[in-house]
Write an enzyme that holds these catalytic residues in place. Structure first.
Site, PDB file in Angstrom:
ATOM      1  N   ARG A   1      39.396  43.906  -6.838  1.00 23.91           N
ATOM      2  CA  ARG A   1      40.368  42.861  -7.136  1.00 23.91           C
ATOM      3  C   ARG A   1      41.739  43.531  -7.291  1.00 23.91           C
ATOM      4  O   ARG A   1      41.847  44.766  -7.345  1.00 23.91           O
ATOM      5  CB  ARG A   1      39.968  42.143  -8.430  1.00 23.91           C
ATOM      6  CG  ARG A   1      38.782  41.222  -8.268  1.00 23.91           C
ATOM      7  CD  ARG A   1      38.346  40.670  -9.623  1.00 23.91           C
ATOM      8  NE  ARG A   1      39.478  40.116 -10.364  1.00 23.91           N
ATOM      9  CZ  ARG A   1      39.496  40.049 -11.700  1.00 23.91           C
ATOM     10  NH1 ARG A   1      38.501  40.539 -12.407  1.00 23.91           N
ATOM     11  NH2 ARG A   1      40.542  39.515 -12.312  1.00 23.91           N
ATOM     12  N   SER A  37      43.937  43.024  -9.842  1.00 20.32           N
ATOM     13  CA  SER A  37      44.482  43.108 -11.216  1.00 20.32           C
ATOM     14  C   SER A  37      44.702  44.567 -11.616  1.00 20.32           C
ATOM     15  O   SER A  37      44.079  45.482 -11.058  1.00 20.32           O
ATOM     16  CB  SER A  37      43.495  42.467 -12.202  1.00 20.32           C
ATOM     17  OG  SER A  37      42.317  43.282 -12.322  1.00 20.32           O
ATOM     18  N   LYS A  79      30.241  43.309 -15.858  1.00 21.09           N
ATOM     19  CA  LYS A  79      29.975  42.007 -16.500  1.00 21.09           C
ATOM     20  C   LYS A  79      30.386  40.834 -15.618  1.00 21.09           C
ATOM     21  O   LYS A  79      29.986  39.697 -15.861  1.00 21.09           O
ATOM     22  CB  LYS A  79      30.655  41.919 -17.856  1.00 21.09           C
ATOM     23  CG  LYS A  79      32.111  41.577 -17.845  1.00 21.09           C
ATOM     24  CD  LYS A  79      32.512  41.276 -19.286  1.00 21.09           C
ATOM     25  CE  LYS A  79      33.846  40.636 -19.380  1.00 21.09           C
ATOM     26  NZ  LYS A  79      34.212  40.337 -20.766  1.00 21.09           N
ATOM     27  N   ASP A  80      31.200  41.096 -14.584  1.00 24.51           N
ATOM     28  CA  ASP A  80      31.610  39.999 -13.696  1.00 24.51           C
ATOM     29  C   ASP A  80      30.691  39.850 -12.491  1.00 24.51           C
ATOM     30  O   ASP A  80      30.900  38.981 -11.647  1.00 24.51           O
ATOM     31  CB  ASP A  80      33.050  40.245 -13.215  1.00 24.51           C
ATOM     32  CG  ASP A  80      34.054  40.129 -14.353  1.00 24.51           C
ATOM     33  OD1 ASP A  80      33.720  39.533 -15.390  1.00 24.51           O
ATOM     34  OD2 ASP A  80      35.164  40.685 -14.216  1.00 24.51           O
ATOM     35  N   THR A 103      40.141  32.667 -26.661  1.00 26.51           N
ATOM     36  CA  THR A 103      39.146  33.310 -25.807  1.00 26.51           C
ATOM     37  C   THR A 103      38.738  32.325 -24.725  1.00 26.51           C
ATOM     38  O   THR A 103      38.676  31.129 -24.973  1.00 26.51           O
ATOM     39  CB  THR A 103      37.889  33.755 -26.572  1.00 26.51           C
ATOM     40  OG1 THR A 103      36.959  34.314 -25.629  1.00 26.51           O
ATOM     41  CG2 THR A 103      37.220  32.596 -27.326  1.00 26.51           C
ATOM     42  N   SER A 105      35.824  32.813 -23.280  1.00 26.63           N
ATOM     43  CA  SER A 105      34.388  33.077 -23.178  1.00 26.63           C
ATOM     44  C   SER A 105      33.594  32.157 -24.099  1.00 26.63           C
ATOM     45  O   SER A 105      33.759  32.209 -25.330  1.00 26.63           O
ATOM     46  CB  SER A 105      34.131  34.543 -23.559  1.00 26.63           C
ATOM     47  OG  SER A 105      32.783  34.739 -23.910  1.00 26.63           O
ATOM     48  N   ASN A 152      44.987  37.675 -16.712  1.00 24.74           N
ATOM     49  CA  ASN A 152      44.525  39.068 -16.840  1.00 24.74           C
ATOM     50  C   ASN A 152      44.970  39.614 -18.198  1.00 24.74           C
ATOM     51  O   ASN A 152      45.599  38.906 -18.999  1.00 24.74           O
ATOM     52  CB  ASN A 152      45.054  39.917 -15.667  1.00 24.74           C
ATOM     53  CG  ASN A 152      46.579  39.916 -15.619  1.00 24.74           C
ATOM     54  OD1 ASN A 152      47.220  39.892 -16.667  1.00 24.74           O
ATOM     55  ND2 ASN A 152      47.140  39.915 -14.422  1.00 24.74           N
ATOM     56  N   THR A 206      48.634  39.336 -19.289  1.00 28.02           N
ATOM     57  CA  THR A 206      49.003  37.932 -19.519  1.00 28.02           C
ATOM     58  C   THR A 206      48.465  37.461 -20.866  1.00 28.02           C
ATOM     59  O   THR A 206      49.166  36.807 -21.647  1.00 28.02           O
ATOM     60  CB  THR A 206      48.433  37.049 -18.395  1.00 28.02           C
ATOM     61  OG1 THR A 206      48.909  37.531 -17.144  1.00 28.02           O
ATOM     62  CG2 THR A 206      48.805  35.586 -18.578  1.00 28.02           C
ATOM     63  N   CYS A 228      27.567  33.713 -15.684  1.00 32.81           N
ATOM     64  CA  CYS A 228      28.432  34.516 -16.560  1.00 32.81           C
ATOM     65  C   CYS A 228      29.107  33.612 -17.569  1.00 32.81           C
ATOM     66  O   CYS A 228      29.923  34.008 -18.332  1.00 32.81           O
ATOM     67  CB  CYS A 228      29.441  35.292 -15.739  1.00 32.81           C
ATOM     68  SG  CYS A 228      30.331  34.264 -14.590  1.00 32.81           S
TER      69      CYS A 228
HETATM   70  N1  LIG Z   1      36.824  38.819 -16.240  1.00 37.29           N
HETATM   71  C1  LIG Z   1      37.120  39.295 -17.556  1.00 37.29           C
HETATM   72  C2  LIG Z   1      36.819  40.739 -17.714  1.00 37.29           C
HETATM   73  N2  LIG Z   1      35.973  41.424 -16.913  1.00 37.29           N
HETATM   74  C3  LIG Z   1      35.890  42.726 -17.401  1.00 37.29           C
HETATM   75  C4  LIG Z   1      36.718  42.831 -18.509  1.00 37.29           C
HETATM   76  C5  LIG Z   1      36.929  44.008 -19.367  1.00 37.29           C
HETATM   77  C6  LIG Z   1      36.347  45.277 -18.820  1.00 37.29           C
HETATM   78  C7  LIG Z   1      34.838  45.404 -19.011  1.00 37.29           C
HETATM   79  O1  LIG Z   1      34.214  44.634 -19.743  1.00 37.29           O
HETATM   80  O2  LIG Z   1      34.309  46.348 -18.433  1.00 37.29           O
HETATM   81  C8  LIG Z   1      37.340  41.605 -18.682  1.00 37.29           C
HETATM   82  C9  LIG Z   1      38.382  41.301 -19.699  1.00 37.29           C
HETATM   83  C10 LIG Z   1      37.813  40.959 -21.060  1.00 37.29           C
HETATM   84  O3  LIG Z   1      36.690  40.441 -21.162  1.00 37.29           O
HETATM   85  O4  LIG Z   1      38.527  41.216 -22.037  1.00 37.29           O
END
Ligand SMILES: NCc1[nH]cc(CCC(=O)O)c1CC(=O)O
Length: 346
Positions: free
Chosen positions: A14, A16, A85-86, A134, A136, A158, A161, A255
């Site tokens: 990506r 970012s 995690k993504d 958050t 999440s 991101n 931001t 996710c």
């Molecule tokens: N799409 C969000 C995302 N994907 C990975 C990270 C952080 C880096 C990681 O967990 O390895 C983040 C930002 C967050 O959750 O603060």
């Protein structure tokens, strides 16, 4: 592949700042072992980057990965560096999660606005009604359980931001929750006020599946690339990541459902008194309002990816039979009404 053989590896990522930094870390690791290999970075904006308004849970599982995987399968890139995690827990036919290098700190953290100049040190210091940002549902659902007086509101974008929104008084956040790994990799260590984990006094968090890890995806059977990646694989991180992903896959979560995990390596004495290194895996499934939760834990000797997968599956099945499946079924039913699609301000 000899360490003197010259060839170029094209890396999809990506666009970012975090994704680019993570890719640079992988290149640094590989270049140490293979100084003759060249690297080309192919950075792109994915659906999750372009659409900054739709709540993340409403965007499906491949919002950060689908378009990158299309390039991998079209042989436009040779590997993809993802935040683990993504990555959805099931990959497209012909793609493999080839490597997890050594994992960064997997915990979630609390960041307070600069304007508060150290007034608060931890979430428990915040007065009732404070607004915590958050995106999440996992973070919000768990924290509602232990901090019922706090209000949780979506915060997209991101890392830079989200830090800007946290510091901007007009945005109205009294704190935001982020992953430690993203802040540490971008040099924002000093913004971390509190680490959240299962043992945090006053209430903590179990982190996202794969949080803090990097997931390097490659084409199945691309032996030259797979051999190269093997040189930066970190086995404890790989085994823990596979066990965590197996929990999520078994509970058929995406996710965006509130499943939290925590893994660490512990030493336990067996019946003969001999010390054994075991992978301890904790998991929790929480209802969106934080009022219902099912927790579970196991610790097992794990020496292969198959054993890690099996361990995660067993724990997930235990959670499901103890009430977790009913919580996830409610969330999936709520998707039609939109209730499960965002961190509602509540
Ligand atoms: N799409 C969000 C995302 N994907 C990975 C990270 C952080 C880096 C990681 O967990 O390895 C983040 C930002 C967050 O959750 O603060």
């Amino acid at each position: 592949m000899s360490s003197t053989e010259e060839f170029t590896v094209r890396i999809g990522t990506r666009r970012s700042a975090l994704a680019i930094r993570q890719t640079e870390l992988v290149i640094e690791g590989l270049s140490k072992v293979h100084p003759h290999v060249k690297f080309e970075i192919d950075a792109m904006a994915t659906a999750g980057d372009r659409d900054k308004v739709t709540p993340l849970p409403a965007m499906g599982k491949g919002l950060w990965t689908n378009e990158l995987e299309a390039k991998l399968m079209n042989n436009e890139v040779d590997i993809i560096v993802h935040s683990l995690k993504d990555m959805p827990t099931s990959l497209p036919e012909g793609c493999v999660l080839a490597c997890i290098p050594i994992r960064e700190d997997a915990r979630d953290v609390v960041v307070f606005p600069k304007r508060q100049e150290g007034k608060y040190k931890k979430l428990a210091d915040l007065p009732k009604g404070s607004v915590v940002g958050t995106s999440s549902v996992r973070r919000a659902a768990q924290l509602k359980r232990t901090y019922p007086g706090l209000v949780f509101r979506d915060v997209r974008g991101n890392i830079d931001t989200r830090l800007r929104k946290c510091d901007d008084a007009e945005e109205g956040y009294d704190a935001i929750i982020l992953a430690a790994a993203g802040l540490l990799r971008l040099g924002y260590d000093e913004r971390i006020s509190q680490f959240l984990e299962s043992s945090t006094e006053g209430g903590g968090l179990l982190h996202a599946v794969g949080q803090g890890g990097l997931g390097i995806e490659a084409r199945e059977g691309d032996e030259k690339v797979l051999a190269l990646l093997k040189t930066i694989e970190h086995t404890p991180s790989m085994l823990a990541g596979f066990a965590e992903r197996s929990v999520m896959r078994t509970l058929e979560g995406g996710c965006s459902v509130p499943i939290g995990v925590e893994t660490d390596w512990v030493e336990e004495e067996d019946e003969s008194g001999e010390k054994k290194k075991k992978l301890r895996l904790r998991a929790t499934v929480v209802s969106l309002d934080g009022k219902k939760a099912v927790d579970g834990e196991t610790a097992e000797e794990v020496a292969s990816l198959a054993q890690a997968d099996a361990m995660g599956k067993r724990l997930a099945q235990k959670l499901a039979s103890n009430g977790a499946q009913a919580i996830l079924d409610d969330i999936n039913k709520g998707r039609e009404s939109g209730a499960a699609l965002k961190v509602s301000e509540s």
